[in-house]
Design a protein around this motif. Structure first.
Motif, PDB file in Angstrom:
ATOM      1  N   LEU A  30       0.806  -1.529  -0.234  1.00 28.30           N
ATOM      2  CA  LEU A  30      -0.310   0.179  -0.122  1.00 28.30           C
ATOM      3  C   LEU A  30       1.373   1.867   0.289  1.00 28.30           C
ATOM      4  N   ARG A  31       0.743   2.387  -0.920  1.00 24.60           N
ATOM      5  CA  ARG A  31       1.278   3.498  -0.176  1.00 24.60           C
ATOM      6  C   ARG A  31       0.698   4.327   0.429  1.00 24.60           C
ATOM      7  N   THR A  32       2.012   5.104   0.710  1.00 18.22           N
ATOM      8  CA  THR A  32       0.979   5.695   2.623  1.00 18.22           C
ATOM      9  C   THR A  32       2.259   7.172   1.895  1.00 18.22           C
ATOM     10  N   VAL A  33       0.829   8.099   2.629  1.00 19.92           N
ATOM     11  CA  VAL A  33       1.791   9.566   2.509  1.00 19.92           C
ATOM     12  C   VAL A  33       1.512  10.110   4.491  1.00 19.92           C
ATOM     13  N   SER A  34       2.775  10.561   5.011  1.00 17.27           N
ATOM     14  CA  SER A  34       2.495  10.573   6.479  1.00 17.27           C
ATOM     15  C   SER A  34       2.655  12.227   6.689  1.00 17.27           C
ATOM     16  N   HIS A  35       1.619  12.955   7.145  1.00 15.87           N
ATOM     17  CA  HIS A  35       2.022  13.547   8.094  1.00 15.87           C
ATOM     18  C   HIS A  35       1.493  14.114   9.461  1.00 15.87           C
ATOM     19  N   GLY A  36       2.687  14.901   9.800  1.00  4.43           N
ATOM     20  CA  GLY A  36       3.143  15.964  11.231  1.00  4.43           C
ATOM     21  C   GLY A  36       1.969  16.564  12.151  1.00  4.43           C
ATOM     22  N   SER A  37       0.565  16.922  10.970  1.00  7.36           N
ATOM     23  CA  SER A  37      -0.510  17.338  11.683  1.00  7.36           C
ATOM     24  C   SER A  37      -1.328  17.635  10.402  1.00  7.36           C
ATOM     25  N   ALA A  38      -2.802  18.289  10.914  1.00  5.67           N
ATOM     26  CA  ALA A  38      -3.651  18.264  10.478  1.00  5.67           C
ATOM     27  C   ALA A  38      -3.189  19.045   9.050  1.00  5.67           C
ATOM     28  N   ALA A  39      -2.654  19.993   9.264  1.00 12.35           N
ATOM     29  CA  ALA A  39      -2.485  20.920   8.221  1.00 12.35           C
ATOM     30  C   ALA A  39      -1.685  20.907   7.774  1.00 12.35           C
ATOM     31  N   ASP A  40      -1.273  19.995   7.796  1.00  8.37           N
ATOM     32  CA  ASP A  40       0.299  19.748   6.258  1.00  8.37           C
ATOM     33  C   ASP A  40      -0.999  18.384   5.500  1.00  8.37           C
ATOM     34  N   LEU A  41      -2.116  18.185   6.708  1.00 11.14           N
ATOM     35  CA  LEU A  41      -3.102  17.253   5.740  1.00 11.14           C
ATOM     36  C   LEU A  41      -3.529  17.754   4.340  1.00 11.14           C
ATOM     37  N   LEU A  42      -4.459  19.007   5.033  1.00  8.98           N
ATOM     38  CA  LEU A  42      -5.017  19.949   4.187  1.00  8.98           C
ATOM     39  C   LEU A  42      -4.526  20.793   3.545  1.00  8.98           C
ATOM     40  N   ALA A  43      -3.674  20.168   2.977  1.00  5.58           N
ATOM     41  CA  ALA A  43      -2.494  21.744   2.258  1.00  5.58           C
ATOM     42  C   ALA A  43      -2.110  20.438   1.431  1.00  5.58           C
ATOM     43  N   THR A  44      -2.499  19.585   1.713  1.00  6.87           N
ATOM     44  CA  THR A  44      -1.816  18.794   0.568  1.00  6.87           C
ATOM     45  C   THR A  44      -2.843  17.298  -0.472  1.00  6.87           C
ATOM     46  N   LEU A  45      -4.097  17.736   0.212  1.00  5.84           N
ATOM     47  CA  LEU A  45      -4.923  16.427  -0.127  1.00  5.84           C
ATOM     48  C   LEU A  45      -5.202  16.949  -1.479  1.00  5.84           C
TER      49      LEU A  45
END
Length: 206
Positions: A30-45
């Motif tokens: 499976l391909r994963t992407v790690s984010h250290g914060s919710a803000a980081d996730l929201l910026a890259t979705l």
């Protein structure tokens, strides 16, 4: 179990937790992407992404529950699985009400989580397919001329060609031509099929 077309977003401020989950899922292809914060996730979705989100509940800044609220506000279709080291029943209930697909407590049962992720990815693909069909229907409807729309509305109301011609003040032959063109543009094989497609596109039968 493959995830070539899917991305699993791991959101946790604990680096060790992110790497542990990432290693487990990567070992299954499976391909994963790690984010250290919710803000980081929201910026890259990405808007048309297929996948799911694994999010810790307790994080500095935006919490996992606040992330759920923001994803709902944005209309994000990705299924979300919540993970926490300090879970309780009220928190789990709130997470589910906010749209979480499931709620796991640390230490996570790896195989149980993987099974749930498999279901989340299938749900994501189903949702993506439904969105593609919806967009395709919208494009087909937009291609109809104003007269084709009027004739199609008559078909939707159950009117015969003769009745549509009388109501619109045009010839029966003209109705037949516009009905044929509307069915061709919509990809309909029959009047019933045209009605089904129009209803799916949001047209009212009233």
């Amino acid at each position: 179990m493959t995830g070539e077309d899917a991305v699993i977003h791991i959101v946790d401020d604990d680096r060790a937790a992110r790497e542990g989950l990432g290693f487990l899922l990567s070992s299954l292809g499976l391909r994963t992407v790690s984010h250290g914060s919710a803000a980081d996730l929201l910026a890259t979705l990405m808007p048309d992404e297929i996948g799911c989100i694994l999010a810790d509940v307790r994080m500095p800044g935006m919490t996992g529950l606040e992330l759920l609220e923001e994803l709902e506000r944005r209309g994000c279709p990705l299924p979300v699985i919540m993970i926490t080291g300090h879970g309780d029943v009220p928190m789990a209930v709130r997470a589910m009400r906010l749209g979480a697909m499931d709620f796991f407590e640390k230490p996570v049962n790896g195989m149980a989580l993987v099974d749930r992720i498999r279901e989340a990815l299938e749900l994501s693909r189903t949702r993506a397919g439904a969105e593609r069909e919806k967009a395709q229907l919208a494009r087909r409807v937009a291609s109809l001329t104003s007269r084709e729309v009027e004739v199609a509305q008559g078909v939707l109301r159950g009117l015969q060609n003769k009745q549509i011609a009388h109501e619109l003040g045009i010839s029966l032959k003209t109705v037949e031509v516009h009905r044929h063109n509307a069915m061709e543009k919509m990809g309909a094989t029959s009047a019933a099929d045209l009605v089904r497609l129009l209803v799916a596109a949001g047209w009212s039968t009233g």
